[in-house]
Write a protein that holds these residues in place. Structure first.
Motif, PDB file in Angstrom:
ATOM      1  N   UNK A  97      -7.485   4.941   0.209  1.00  0.00           N
ATOM      2  CA  UNK A  97      -7.865   3.565  -0.099  1.00  0.00           C
ATOM      3  C   UNK A  97      -8.366   2.890   1.177  1.00  0.00           C
ATOM      4  N   UNK A  98      -9.269   1.945   1.024  1.00  0.00           N
ATOM      5  CA  UNK A  98      -9.751   1.174   2.168  1.00  0.00           C
ATOM      6  C   UNK A  98      -8.919  -0.102   2.289  1.00  0.00           C
ATOM      7  N   UNK A  99      -8.649  -0.490   3.519  1.00  0.00           N
ATOM      8  CA  UNK A  99      -7.850  -1.687   3.773  1.00  0.00           C
ATOM      9  C   UNK A  99      -8.378  -2.413   5.004  1.00  0.00           C
ATOM     10  N   UNK A 100      -8.163  -3.710   5.032  1.00  0.00           N
ATOM     11  CA  UNK A 100      -8.449  -4.524   6.213  1.00  0.00           C
ATOM     12  C   UNK A 100      -7.132  -5.091   6.701  1.00  0.00           C
ATOM     13  N   UNK A 101      -6.886  -4.980   8.007  1.00  0.00           N
ATOM     14  CA  UNK A 101      -5.726  -5.596   8.651  1.00  0.00           C
ATOM     15  C   UNK A 101      -6.260  -6.687   9.556  1.00  0.00           C
ATOM     16  N   UNK A 102      -5.818  -7.917   9.300  1.00  0.00           N
ATOM     17  CA  UNK A 102      -6.305  -9.043  10.072  1.00  0.00           C
ATOM     18  C   UNK A 102      -5.188 -10.055  10.262  1.00  0.00           C
TER      19      UNK A 102
ATOM     20  N   UNK B  74       0.870  -1.163   0.000  1.00  0.00           N
ATOM     21  CA  UNK B  74       0.000   0.000   0.000  1.00  0.00           C
ATOM     22  C   UNK B  74       0.909   1.216   0.000  1.00  0.00           C
ATOM     23  N   UNK B  75       0.934   1.916  -1.104  1.00  0.00           N
ATOM     24  CA  UNK B  75       1.785   3.103  -1.216  1.00  0.00           C
ATOM     25  C   UNK B  75       0.974   4.378  -1.086  1.00  0.00           C
ATOM     26  N   UNK B  76      -0.344   4.227  -1.113  1.00  0.00           N
ATOM     27  CA  UNK B  76      -1.239   5.375  -0.995  1.00  0.00           C
ATOM     28  C   UNK B  76      -1.711   5.476   0.455  1.00  0.00           C
ATOM     29  N   UNK B  77      -2.287   6.620   0.797  1.00  0.00           N
ATOM     30  CA  UNK B  77      -2.881   6.751   2.123  1.00  0.00           C
ATOM     31  C   UNK B  77      -4.062   5.788   2.225  1.00  0.00           C
ATOM     32  N   UNK B  78      -4.278   5.285   3.434  1.00  0.00           N
ATOM     33  CA  UNK B  78      -5.360   4.319   3.617  1.00  0.00           C
ATOM     34  C   UNK B  78      -6.129   4.581   4.909  1.00  0.00           C
ATOM     35  N   UNK B  79      -7.324   4.031   4.918  1.00  0.00           N
ATOM     36  CA  UNK B  79      -8.124   3.911   6.127  1.00  0.00           C
ATOM     37  C   UNK B  79      -8.235   2.416   6.367  1.00  0.00           C
TER      38      UNK B  79
ATOM     39  N   UNK C  30       0.392   3.182   5.733  1.00  0.00           N
ATOM     40  CA  UNK C  30       0.144   4.589   5.404  1.00  0.00           C
ATOM     41  C   UNK C  30      -1.261   5.020   5.828  1.00  0.00           C
ATOM     42  N   UNK C  31      -1.659   4.535   7.002  1.00  0.00           N
ATOM     43  CA  UNK C  31      -3.007   4.821   7.501  1.00  0.00           C
ATOM     44  C   UNK C  31      -3.136   6.261   7.972  1.00  0.00           C
ATOM     45  N   UNK C  32      -4.226   6.882   7.550  1.00  0.00           N
ATOM     46  CA  UNK C  32      -4.589   8.216   8.032  1.00  0.00           C
ATOM     47  C   UNK C  32      -5.884   8.150   8.836  1.00  0.00           C
TER      48      UNK C  32
ATOM     49  N   UNK D 248       3.190  -0.335  12.264  1.00  0.00           N
ATOM     50  CA  UNK D 248       2.340  -1.103  11.350  1.00  0.00           C
ATOM     51  C   UNK D 248       1.359  -0.188  10.627  1.00  0.00           C
ATOM     52  N   UNK D 249       0.520   0.512  11.384  1.00  0.00           N
ATOM     53  CA  UNK D 249      -0.531   1.295  10.731  1.00  0.00           C
ATOM     54  C   UNK D 249       0.025   2.464   9.924  1.00  0.00           C
TER      55      UNK D 249
END
Length: 182
Positions: A49-54, A14-19, A111-113, A105-106
């Motif tokens: 971008x939307x992402x799931x971390x699991x 993920x190189x873009x900002x994510x939620x 790249x979580x915002x 991590x986040x």
């Protein structure tokens, strides 16, 4: 950590900002679907971008059996419209303190915002932090966190544990009322 683009199922970064939606999401029930929907909406609002971390499996310390296999969870999450899925071995982060998880991590890897989670989300070594700490962290950085509330099923909180109890008690009709067949 393995990160997949859920449109192509190719391993990526993920190189873009994510939620990021955070959780194990076993059974991908209505509570989990609410977290996914909240994540997609917040990502759109924040132009991210939307992402799931699991995790790939439950912690070895838990005796619980999974409702869904990892492949079934991947299919259910993919169907939910999330852009990216990040899968980690629990043992890789179980000794990570909350602040290191948030920063390392986040923010650094994903790249979580912003983030989304359920009302009972815990993280950090020994489950030392909760959704309020996650919220404060992102708000201090100009980000946003959505904490999804409890969804009730017959006066009980809808949870993966509740679904597991239906399975253990042979109450498959009740399970089918609330589980996601993806």
């Amino acid at each position: 950590m393995i990160t997949y683009d859920l449109k192509t199922m190719q391993i990526c970064e993920i190189k873009e900002q994510s939620v990021v939606a955070l959780g194990f999401f076993d059974g991908c029930h209505a509570g989990h679907q609410a977290v996914f929907a909240s994540c997609r909406a917040l990502a759109r609002k924040m132009n991210a971008k939307s992402a799931v971390y699991t995790f790939s499996s439950l912690p070895k310390s838990k005796d619980a059996k999974c409702i869904f296999t990892l492949d079934e969870r991947i299919r259910a999450i993919r169907k939910s419209g999330i852009d990216y899925l990040c899968i980690e071995e629990f043992e890789q982060v179980m000794n990570t303190d909350a602040q290191s998880f948030l920063n390392g991590v986040l923010c650094d890897k994903l790249h979580a915002i912003g983030a989304c989670c359920g009302f009972n989300f815990k993280f950090g070594k020994g489950a030392s932090a909760d959704a309020s700490i996650l919220k404060a962290f992102f708000e201090n950085r100009g980000g946003c966190v959505n904490i999804c509330g409890k969804i009730l099923y017959n006066d009980s909180a809808l949870s993966s544990s509740l679904l597991r109890s239906f399975i253990e008690n042979g109450e498959l009709d009740r399970l089918c009322e609330v589980a996601n067949p993806y």
